[in-house]
Structures are given as structure tokens and as C-alpha cells.
Design a protein around this motif. Sequence first.
Motif, PDB file in Angstrom:
ATOM      1  N   VAL A 173       7.570 -10.504   6.735  1.00  0.00           N
ATOM      2  CA  VAL A 173       6.784  -9.381   7.255  1.00  0.00           C
ATOM      3  C   VAL A 173       6.735  -9.435   8.778  1.00  0.00           C
ATOM      4  O   VAL A 173       6.826  -8.405   9.449  1.00  0.00           O
ATOM      5  N   ILE A 195     -11.893  -7.478   4.819  1.00  0.00           N
ATOM      6  CA  ILE A 195     -10.641  -7.308   4.075  1.00  0.00           C
ATOM      7  C   ILE A 195      -9.883  -8.625   4.177  1.00  0.00           C
ATOM      8  O   ILE A 195      -9.615  -9.277   3.192  1.00  0.00           O
ATOM      9  N   THR A 196      -9.601  -9.045   5.397  1.00  0.00           N
ATOM     10  CA  THR A 196      -8.887 -10.318   5.553  1.00  0.00           C
ATOM     11  C   THR A 196      -9.744 -11.360   6.264  1.00  0.00           C
ATOM     12  O   THR A 196      -9.303 -12.480   6.458  1.00  0.00           O
ATOM     13  N   ARG A 232       0.977 -15.185   3.715  1.00  0.00           N
ATOM     14  CA  ARG A 232       1.665 -13.960   4.122  1.00  0.00           C
ATOM     15  C   ARG A 232       3.162 -14.251   4.244  1.00  0.00           C
ATOM     16  O   ARG A 232       3.557 -15.270   4.791  1.00  0.00           O
ATOM     17  N   HIS A 267     -16.359 -14.000  -0.853  1.00  0.00           N
ATOM     18  CA  HIS A 267     -16.717 -13.883  -2.272  1.00  0.00           C
ATOM     19  C   HIS A 267     -17.893 -14.806  -2.597  1.00  0.00           C
ATOM     20  O   HIS A 267     -18.857 -14.397  -3.228  1.00  0.00           O
ATOM     21  N   ARG A 322     -12.303 -18.597   4.903  1.00  0.00           N
ATOM     22  CA  ARG A 322     -11.851 -17.826   3.742  1.00  0.00           C
ATOM     23  C   ARG A 322     -11.413 -18.749   2.615  1.00  0.00           C
ATOM     24  O   ARG A 322     -11.710 -18.502   1.444  1.00  0.00           O
ATOM     25  N   ARG A 379       8.044  -6.647  11.452  1.00  0.00           N
ATOM     26  CA  ARG A 379       7.250  -6.205  12.594  1.00  0.00           C
ATOM     27  C   ARG A 379       8.062  -6.329  13.888  1.00  0.00           C
ATOM     28  O   ARG A 379       8.026  -5.453  14.746  1.00  0.00           O
ATOM     29  N   GLU A 386       5.478  -2.740   2.448  1.00  0.00           N
ATOM     30  CA  GLU A 386       6.366  -3.546   3.287  1.00  0.00           C
ATOM     31  C   GLU A 386       7.815  -3.070   3.189  1.00  0.00           C
ATOM     32  O   GLU A 386       8.539  -3.047   4.195  1.00  0.00           O
ATOM     33  N   ARG A 416      -5.533   0.208   4.155  1.00  0.00           N
ATOM     34  CA  ARG A 416      -4.874  -0.478   3.039  1.00  0.00           C
ATOM     35  C   ARG A 416      -3.370  -0.663   3.314  1.00  0.00           C
ATOM     36  O   ARG A 416      -2.781  -1.671   2.935  1.00  0.00           O
ATOM     37  N   ASN A 475      -6.749  -8.966  -2.496  1.00  0.00           N
ATOM     38  CA  ASN A 475      -6.876  -7.513  -2.479  1.00  0.00           C
ATOM     39  C   ASN A 475      -5.682  -6.913  -3.212  1.00  0.00           C
ATOM     40  O   ASN A 475      -4.649  -7.561  -3.334  1.00  0.00           O
ATOM     41  N   ASN A 524      -2.803  -3.252   6.373  1.00  0.00           N
ATOM     42  CA  ASN A 524      -3.198  -4.609   6.079  1.00  0.00           C
ATOM     43  C   ASN A 524      -2.041  -5.564   5.730  1.00  0.00           C
ATOM     44  O   ASN A 524      -1.896  -6.605   6.358  1.00  0.00           O
ATOM     45  N   PRO A 525      -1.185  -5.208   4.753  1.00  0.00           N
ATOM     46  CA  PRO A 525      -0.114  -6.162   4.435  1.00  0.00           C
ATOM     47  C   PRO A 525       0.815  -6.410   5.617  1.00  0.00           C
ATOM     48  O   PRO A 525       1.460  -7.447   5.701  1.00  0.00           O
ATOM     49  N   LEU A 526       0.898  -5.449   6.529  1.00  0.00           N
ATOM     50  CA  LEU A 526       1.826  -5.578   7.646  1.00  0.00           C
ATOM     51  C   LEU A 526       1.148  -6.143   8.893  1.00  0.00           C
ATOM     52  O   LEU A 526       1.822  -6.411   9.884  1.00  0.00           O
ATOM     53  N   SER A 527      -0.170  -6.302   8.835  1.00  0.00           N
ATOM     54  CA  SER A 527      -0.926  -6.686  10.033  1.00  0.00           C
ATOM     55  C   SER A 527      -0.609  -5.780  11.206  1.00  0.00           C
ATOM     56  O   SER A 527      -0.434  -6.232  12.330  1.00  0.00           O
TER      57      SER A 527
END
Lengths: 492, 492
Positions: free
Chosen positions: A84, B193-194, A80, B433, B427, A88, A117, B244, A30, B247-250
Motif C-alpha cells: 500500500v 478508526i485507527t 498494513r 474496544h 491499540r 501511495r 486498494e 472509509r 474495521n 483509511n486502508p490507503l492512509s
Amino acid sequence: MKFEVRPVDIGTETPTVLLHRDDADELGANPLDRIVIRSDKRTETGIVEVTEKLVDKGVLGATERLQHLTGDVDVSLAPRSGSVGCIRNKLEDKELEDDEIRRIVRDIDRNALNDIELGAYVSAIYANGLSMSETLSLTEHMTEVGETMEWGEGVVADKHSIGGVAGNRVTPLVVPIVAAAGAKIPKTSSRAITSPAGTADTVEVFCDVKFEKERITEIVEETNGCMIWGGSVELSPVDDRIIRAENPLSLDPEGQVIASVLSKKKSVGSTHLVLDIPYGEGAKVQDLSDARELAEDFKRVSDHLGVRTECTITRGGAPVGRGIGPVLEARDVLGVLNGDGPQDLRVKSVRLAEILLEICGVDGSPSRILESGEALEKFREIVEAQNGDPDVTRDDLVPGGKTHGFVADRSGYVTHIDNELISGVARRAGAPHDKSAGIYLEAGVDEEVSRGDVLFTIHAVKREKLEEARKFAESQRPVRVGDRGESLVERV
Amino acid sequence: MKFEVRPVDIGTETPTVLLHRDDADELGANPLDRIVIRSDKRTETGIVEVTEKLVDKGVLGATERLQHLTGDVDVSLAPRSGSVGCIRNKLEDKELEDDEIRRIVRDIDRNALNDIELGAYVSAIYANGLSMSETLSLTEHMTEVGETMEWGEGVVADKHSIGGVAGNRVTPLVVPIVAAAGAKIPKTSSRAITSPAGTADTVEVFCDVKFEKERITEIVEETNGCMIWGGSVELSPVDDRIIRAENPLSLDPEGQVIASVLSKKKSVGSTHLVLDIPYGEGAKVQDLSDARELAEDFKRVSDHLGVRTECTITRGGAPVGRGIGPVLEARDVLGVLNGDGPQDLRVKSVRLAEILLEICGVDGSPSRILESGEALEKFREIVEAQNGDPDVTRDDLVPGGKTHGFVADRSGYVTHIDNELISGVARRAGAPHDKSAGIYLEAGVDEEVSRGDVLFTIHAVKREKLEEARKFAESQRPVRVGDRGESLVERV
């Protein structure tokens, strides 16, 4: 997946790569996801943006930070980033372990955090603060990454000021005084980000500020000092990225400030530091008690690092000096070196130089060095070593020719000059991009003025910038006139 | 400053504009700064990136979100967005006023926050939480922006599940059951998304999921239901942008989850909602007590909005159904509709449909509707209305032909199937996909297996994806075999 690299000229600070939408889907990536890019030589991290036309399928578009990549590469989705999770944890107000802070710093260093981030990182530090032990860890790990400079045995003097005060161009005075007294002072400074001039922008009025590491060493060997732009040497790439993230949010969390400043000082090889903390309305530190606390924390961390630091708390509720903007500040500096110029700028520079010489154990009286012309002489030496004209005079430095005088609408005393608003006017006038743009304060705080007197003059190069600055000044009124000794700052 | 607009094909989600470095300097704009772009027709906000080659001086490069701009525009530096101050307040743990939340939502809606600021927004909400009154404000203001759908008088049923459970494809079962019973259920779902499949990805195995608003209305009028991709109608552009950033940070802060879900339900016109909160290891909600609290908060906000909501707390510590990945889940769905298929998926769908019909005040027994074939009939109707083949059978849906069976290394009982790890394997195998990629669980939790039995089969389309998934499965072991009733989840 295999890709062929093609350069894409986008000067983003993050290692953005452009992938065709189909390739991104295939990869399961993404926008903002990280990918691992393996070439023959090295492994890099990229941050994904998606396009349908700018690159074809099978092509990886490399933006500025990744333009050393060439040929064929192998790309996979990166796990990931571990840091990150550490960010958190900090958002959850957990105290971070040394190793967690190391991971965050390393990831920022290798550009592995995207903007979301990075925003979360500065937010977490701001929301939950850093303990002393976290601040120590952060400072140490920030020192580990980036370039360093070494000066052999002996004292290396340095000076830093926590920002927010307009004008306040003490560095080009402290450096020649201290260097003339015999202490080594290889000073690096920053350019303006949101202010109308950084020290590097002002010094650039006189001479070059960007040099290779080798040349910097030579300049300091020749003259005992230098006044260069810190960006010349990548002392703290991590800090540059953190500042970029703090900037849109106007966040400046204390622990981060300490780590940023001291890691740079350590990297540049400083052994003795005078750290000026101006406080007051519009300065970064608003209250005296906060300033004291910040000074204590700075001392604790610098003790730990082995940098002998003395903090000064100074009044920062109004600009120091009369000029704001590169050329106008440069004129103030030359004025003080020539035995005239704004009194407040002179007094502050002398006092900081005194303290710095004292902790360095170097004899010498800054006011005598200034009066005797030794400081001017040293200033000229450094300017010449940095490719400038040593014989520059104030008349050579011409402020922007489009001017507007902002007049007092009553008689009385100047009670208040707002740092932020004055900077706002100077920036709108074109500073620092237009070096000769800015403001000249015709009256300082506590000076008596009559109705119709000019309080400050706006200088600009372009008519429309002058107009923009004038409008802003008229709506915001950065200089206030009241009765003598009036304590009213604002009426709510 | 005047600029000529040229489109630049970069599909970034933010309204990024490219400026030549000289123009950016002249404007006083740093990367990530906001500019105001005025054309004849409208005023827009852009976020600055700097380039030296992609656009010439005097040209403003407009990326995807701004490609409606043409011709000549006037550009100025935007004042700092007011909502950034509100975000800072939340970082300082101040309770936000209704108006502050409105400003943040509006700014996200008009794309006026850059990624750093969006990262700070989700961080602030996560670090300091949202009070009930803040959550109410957020939900209301999120409902105000974006498209809405209207259905006239009467009941509009809806269903939502808080994510994290692999498989769990109850929507394509609940929708036809409820629609067959006579309640209107215009269901929108998301894409993955994930995860290895979102409901929209799975439904897309049968038919189209992207329709214009008008056609959606027709489909629902014809069939009483629909199963479309929520992205077809911009019900909540703000929510898409927040997701959005999360997401990167969960990060998935509770107040934000409530506001996101309920604002969408309100916008889509739902009047009655069953909201499933699965809890357990690997699900979004880990503890029963947290699930109960979340349910209470959901009910309070939906009462306020006038949506009649019933929350169900379900076990979510393991996948529901046997297939994971679009085609494999679609096969489970067809199985249940045909009177066979995974028992857990059937039971859960029936129970959710019962509760939904009950609160809607609509008679009808979901298990009877399922057994009688009415649900299958309705499913075919909807699939046909959405341009799919109504006569599709399980045999038409072929899982990826590259397979690997993961075998038990001991005899015993399946004690644990980890949602996150199973999703990770699926995934890597290529889902979503590659629609036919994914996992089939050969044994469910509590089933007895012998050493050498296949625990799950990985299906992939591409050999290298199969390999990647196999390696991940081998290192992570998402299915654990132990003694009967063993409670050991992990040994630390």
C-alpha cells in the motif's frame, strides 16, 4: 483469537471473511481490514466484512476464495500491507523500484489488497504512467506468478489483438492457418467482460474451451494448435484481478496493458508473437501516433523478455466482419474457411497469419492454405480435439429468432459504424449470455444504401431483450448514412 | 428482470446485492456492476455480488444498506455512473467543474460508487490535488447532503483538531469552559478508526454519546453544550464513506480534509470555529510551512461558507496529556477539571478556549473558569444531561489491571515520544474496544529519567493483549531517552 471456520457461499473475488460484529470489535478490525488466518497447514490473508446474524460469535465465515479452510484457526489483525505504501508512492508520482513492483504483484497474487486498494493501484498507474523500467519490472513479476506452460524446443507462435473493435474474430482463422502451415500455436483467449463476445465465447459455439493443462498439451501435440479459454489455466491470476479493477473505471493504462499481455504470452510459452493494434474511433487506441508509440513500447518489452514480436497497426474505427455476438461471429468464421464470408475479416486474418509465419521462419502462404481447404481441415481437427462436431456447417448455427431490422432513413453511403454503440446494441440483445443473440451488419462502411434498406438486423432469443436493444439502437444510431466520402463524423 | 427480495445479513457499507450466478449472467452483470432496482415505492442502486447457494434463482439478496426493500422488484443493469467519468477526468489532472463535483458527491451519497471507484476517487484527489475552486465546490456539495442542525439566532461555537496526536483530549475541557462562559457549543466528535481513542470513545467513559437530534437540541438548550458522537446524526454520510476509503490507503488529501471538516461544521450549524492544526513528526501535518498553508486554505473556504474560523498551529510532535486510551484520557480530563492533571493538556485547552471565546465575542477567562470550578460544574451538568454520573471521580475510572512497565535502558532525558508508535502500543493493548486499556506516560518530553525508571505503563484487560502490546513496544521503542537537548531523532 481462535475461530471456527464455516463456509459462506458468496462468490466474491476477494478473500472476504465474515466476522460477528463483536468479534471484529474485539479484534480491532474495521470492515476491509486484513486479518491473518493461521491453520495447521497454512497462513492466509482475509478481508473483513462484519455481520450480526450470518455468522455467530467465534465463527469465521469463509467466502468462495477461502473455502479450502476448515476447522479451527487462529486470527490476528494483519499489519498494513507494505505494498500500500508503494501504491501511495506511485500516486505521488515517484518511480517505483523493482522491489516495490514485486511487492504489489505478490500482494495482488495472494489476494492481500482490498477493492479500495486495487482501485488506487490502477488509478496510480493511470494518473502517473509507468516508465519503461517500471513496465519491464511489472511484466517480469507478473510472469513469475501463476501457471506456466512449456513446449520444449522450437517455435511457439502466438497472436494478440488490443481490443475495442466489434466482430474482428481473426483468431479462429489465424490459428488453423498457422497450425496447418506447421507452426505450433497454443492460443488462449478471453471471454467477454463488457463486449458482446470474447474469442472464447465464439469458439465455444463450436466446441469446449475449458481444459486441464495436460489435455491442452495433448490437443496441441495432436493438432499443432488449440483455441481455449485462458481462464482454464491460471496463467495470470494477477491480471484477472487487475482487469476486474480496471473494468468499472474503464481504465486501461498503457504500461499495464503491455505487462498484462506480455506476461501471459511468456507464461504460455510463446516465442513469436504478432500483436495487432487496431486504432480509430471507438477502438482502445484512438490515434495513429498513439498506436505507433504503443507498438514501440511493446517491442521493447518483448525484446527484453525474449519474445520475438511484430506489431501490426490496423484500421479499427469500425467492426471487422459482419456478425457481432458468438453465433453470428462463428458463422462469419465458417464462411471465410469455406472460401466466402466477409472480405475484410478474410484479408485481415491472412495478413496477420503471413506476418506470424514470416517471423516464425515457417514457409507457407496463408491465402493458399485457406483456398485449398487446408485451413478448414485443420479447424475441424482442432474443433474435434476440443470435443466439438467437426462437420458443423453454417446452417447448424442459427442466429436468435426474434429479429428486428434497423432501416436507413435516407439514401446514401454508410459513412460510419460505431464499435462501442454496435457492441452496446448486441449486448442488450443478450450477447454473450444468449449465444445466438447479436447483430448482423447488412451493409459495411462505404456501401451504398437506399432509404428503407436494412442497415443491420438485431437477433435476440427473448422478446424483451430485442426490445431493449431496439430502443438503444434507435436512440444511439450506431450506423450512419451520409453522402459518398463524407468525412463528417459528428457535428458538435 | 423480476426478482423477489430477501434480506441477507451482511453488514457491508455498500449497497451490495447477491444474485444467483445464472441470473447475473442473464442480466449481463459482472461482480461490482451496478443495477437499478425498481419497487413500487422507489428506485435504488445496488452493487452486484454473485453466489450460487446463498440465494436461489429469481431472488435478490439485499444486504444491510438495502434491507428496507421488500416484495417484488424489477431489476436492470444500470448505465455506467456519470461520476466515474468525472473521477477519470481528475485522474487525468483536469480541473473539475462544479457540476462534476456535484455528481460525484451525489453518487457517493446514494451509494452508487463501488469500492474500486471510491478508491479511485480518493486516489485522484490525492494524486492531482484540488484547486481552491474545486475545494469550495466540494465543501458546498457535501454540505447539501445529509442532516443539518439549526440553532436560531446567535453564536454557535465549535472546535476541531486535525488528528494524529496521541492523547490530546482537549474537547471535554474546551466544551465545558466555553459553555460555562455563556457560548453555545454543540460539539460532535468521532470515534477511533485507527487510533486508540476518539473523543467520542473517551466521553463515553462518562456518559452516553449517541442521541437523537431532538434530544441533542434539548441537551444544548439545558446546558449550552454537548459532547456527542457525530455518527448519531447523519451530518455527512458522504464523509463517512470517503473516510472509509481513505483509511486502508492512509490517504488524507488536503482539499478533502478541508471539505470534510467544514461541511460538517456548516451542517451542524456552527458560526465560529477554532481549528487546531498540530504539526510535527507523527502528526498528520509534518511541517510548519504545510500547517500554515493548510490554515490559509481553511480560512479561505470557511470565509466563503460564512463560518468565522481562527486556526491555531500547535506542536504535535509528541502526545498531549499523559493517558492514551479512553479511560486513561478520561482520568487526565477529570484531573485538569479538578485543578491538577497534565499541564500541557491544561494549557492547550485554555488557549483554544480563549481564542474561541474571543472570536465569538464572548467575555470570560478560561483559566479563571477552570480554577473557580465552573468548568467542572458545567462538565457535570453536561455529563448528567447525557445520562452519566455527574459525581464521577478519578478513582471511579480504573485503568486495565494487567500492567507492564516499560523501563529506560539508560539515564538521560526523554527526547522523543512517537505519536504513531505510542498509539500502536495502546491499540494492541486493546484500546478503544477495551475502554480501560491503553498507556500512561510516566515521563514527558524533556523530563530527566534514570536507567530502570518506568517510562510508560501499558494497561490491558486481557493477558494476551498486554503481551502483544509489550512485544510491539519492545521492538519499536516509542519513547527515546538521550542526552539533554539532544536533537537526534533518528540515525539513518
